[in-house]
Scaffold this motif. Structure first.
Motif, short mmCIF file in Angstrom:
data_model
loop_
_atom_site.label_atom_id
_atom_site.label_comp_id
_atom_site.label_asym_id
_atom_site.label_seq_id
_atom_site.Cartn_x
_atom_site.Cartn_y
_atom_site.Cartn_z
N UNK A 284 0.82 -1.21 0.00
CA UNK A 284 0.00 0.00 0.00
C UNK A 284 0.86 1.26 0.00
N UNK A 285 1.96 1.24 0.73
CA UNK A 285 2.83 2.41 0.77
C UNK A 285 3.44 2.71 -0.59
N UNK A 286 3.89 1.68 -1.28
CA UNK A 286 4.46 1.85 -2.62
C UNK A 286 3.40 2.33 -3.59
N UNK A 287 2.19 1.79 -3.43
CA UNK A 287 1.08 2.23 -4.28
C UNK A 287 0.82 3.72 -4.10
N UNK A 288 0.79 4.18 -2.86
CA UNK A 288 0.55 5.60 -2.59
C UNK A 288 1.63 6.47 -3.22
N UNK A 289 2.87 6.00 -3.19
CA UNK A 289 3.97 6.78 -3.74
C UNK A 289 3.90 6.84 -5.26
N UNK A 290 3.63 5.71 -5.88
CA UNK A 290 3.63 5.66 -7.34
C UNK A 290 2.39 6.30 -7.96
N UNK A 291 1.24 6.19 -7.28
CA UNK A 291 0.02 6.73 -7.88
C UNK A 291 0.02 8.25 -7.92
N UNK A 292 0.93 8.87 -7.16
CA UNK A 292 1.03 10.33 -7.15
C UNK A 292 1.77 10.87 -8.37
N UNK A 293 2.43 9.99 -9.12
CA UNK A 293 3.15 10.40 -10.32
C UNK A 293 2.14 10.69 -11.43
N UNK A 294 2.29 11.79 -12.13
CA UNK A 294 1.42 12.09 -13.27
C UNK A 294 1.93 11.37 -14.52
N UNK A 295 1.07 11.28 -15.51
CA UNK A 295 1.47 10.63 -16.77
C UNK A 295 2.60 11.40 -17.44
N UNK A 296 2.54 12.72 -17.41
CA UNK A 296 3.60 13.54 -18.01
C UNK A 296 4.93 13.32 -17.31
N UNK A 297 4.91 13.29 -15.99
CA UNK A 297 6.14 13.06 -15.23
C UNK A 297 6.68 11.66 -15.50
N UNK A 298 5.79 10.68 -15.59
CA UNK A 298 6.22 9.31 -15.90
C UNK A 298 6.93 9.26 -17.25
N UNK A 299 6.38 9.99 -18.24
CA UNK A 299 7.01 10.02 -19.56
C UNK A 299 8.39 10.65 -19.49
N UNK A 300 8.54 11.68 -18.66
CA UNK A 300 9.84 12.33 -18.49
C UNK A 300 10.83 11.39 -17.83
N UNK A 301 10.41 10.72 -16.76
CA UNK A 301 11.28 9.77 -16.06
C UNK A 301 11.73 8.65 -17.00
N UNK A 302 10.80 8.17 -17.83
CA UNK A 302 11.09 7.05 -18.75
C UNK A 302 11.82 7.50 -20.00
N UNK A 303 11.99 8.80 -20.18
CA UNK A 303 12.64 9.30 -21.39
C UNK A 303 11.77 9.13 -22.63
N UNK A 304 10.44 9.22 -22.44
CA UNK A 304 9.51 9.03 -23.55
C UNK A 304 8.63 10.27 -23.77
N UNK A 305 9.24 11.45 -23.59
CA UNK A 305 8.48 12.68 -23.75
C UNK A 305 7.95 12.88 -25.15
#
Length: 366
Positions: A284-305
């Motif tokens: 649950x703690x990991x879920x709370x941390x990851x669900x706060x990431x936006x789709x745009x931020x995820x694309x930036x982290x993954x290098x898929x902007x």
């Protein structure tokens, strides 16, 4: 309105055209139009087809006077939902008419008997059957054009329409049509989830005429068993269990691998986090941390902007139903109907389209 002439007359009056102008629009001179409206001459099947095309009604309504729930809802509902219903009415009307000309919609919707565990379990079972259907068709959901896959594999018409904010989409089902209408969106993952959510409603045969979804993420909707099933279907279809387990593996997920997985699956980080939690692949703690990431931020982290920008462009672009466009043009090309239904789908003037089609050959010769 108990007769065909009365129904046609009501359309003439609503059109703002004179009887003579209306008759010319459907290929009848003033004398034939007058006799048909007075009952001295019967409207032919071709006449009725042209009236239906011109006024966006079905031939069946002209003949029987029976209005479908979809048509009634489109007539009485306003706002973004009303715009979606208007689009669905247009497409189902064209589908019914094209079917009458020998071009029926050939949908292929797998079904699954109720399973133990309730609505969510049924949704997951439906998703497994649907994924198997995709595999048998040698298609994949790992594509940025999932709409085309849904159309080709399941035979469902899918349209993307400018609806504004506050309305995600709808599924409409009738004797002649199975259609999904999606709103344009700057959130491609949300539009993708809505697409599959509506497919789930069609496969489950929910609300056979119309199923509206103003907000597929609305928490209050989860109280509705059919919404529970559609959400379970969408989550399982878009995020199959086996690939997720392989991705997590014995080492678990880092923020980078999580973001990359969300981008590869083209889902929101929030949806992926909840799916992983439900599969007990994260706590649950990991879920709370990851669900706060936006789709745009995820694309930036993954290098898929850049890839994300392309998805936004596609999701923001209106699109007529691909299968209906194909079948409508085929009906016109065979001489079964006029060019007007095809022009209506493309949203273009019929005379301009005819001129363009007829002048193309001369352009190539030059």
């Amino acid at each position: 309105m108990s007769s065909v002439p009365e129904r046609v007359l009501s359309l003439v009056e609503a059109s703002g055209l004179t009887r003579r102008e209306f008759g010319q629009s459907i290929g009848l001179d003033e004398s034939k139009m007058s006799k048909s409206l007075n009952g001295a001459r019967r409207f032919s099947s071709v006449d009725l087809a042209r009236v239906a095309e011109l006024c966006s009604v079905t031939v069946d309504w002209l003949v029987t006077g029976e209005e479908t729930p979809l048509a009634m809802a489109a007539r009485t509902t306003g706002g973004h939902a009303g715009a979606a219903l208007d689009a669905a009415k247009l497409y189902t009307t064209l589908r019914a008419d094209i079917a009458g000309f020998g071009y029926p919609q050939s949908w292929d919707l797998p079904s699954v008997d109720r399973v133990a565990g309730g609505y969510a379990a049924h949704g997951r079972a439906l998703a497994e059957a649907a994924l198997s259907h995709v595999d048998k068709a040698r298609q994949t959901i790992a594509t940025d054009d999932l709409i085309a896959v849904v159309e080709e594999v399941f035979g469902v018409d899918v349209a993307v329409v400018e609806l504004g904010s506050g309305f995600d989409g709808l599924a409409a089902s009738s004797e002649h049509a199975k259609i999904i209408v999606l709103g344009t969106s700057h959130m491609p993952a949300r539009q993708r989830f809505t697409l599959v959510h509506e497919l789930g409603h069609l496969l489950a045969e929910d609300d056979q005429e119309i199923h509206l979804d103003r907000d597929v993420y609305d928490k209050d909707q989860k109280k509705d068993p059919s919404e529970q099933r559609a959400n379970a279907f969408a989550s399982t279809f878009l995020m199959p269990e086996a690939p997720l387990r392989d991705a997590v593996g014995p080492m678990g997920l880092t923020e980078h691998t999580f973001a990359t997985l969300a981008c590869d699956l083209m889902v929101t980080p929030s949806a992926l986090a909840y799916r992983l939690l439900n599969l007990r692949l994260i706590d649950a703690g990991t879920c709370d941390r990851y669900k706060a990431i936006t789709t745009k931020v995820a694309a930036t982290i993954a290098g898929q902007g850049a890839e994300f920008a392309q998805l936004v462009t596609r999701a923001s672009t209106p699109r007529p139903p691909g299968l209906l466009v194909r079948d409508t043009y085929a009906a016109y090309e065979s001489g079964a109907t006029t060019l007007r239904p095809y022009a209506n789908l493309l949203g273009t003037d019929v005379d301009e389209l005819r001129d363009a089609l007829e002048s193309e050959h001369g352009t190539h010769d030059a």
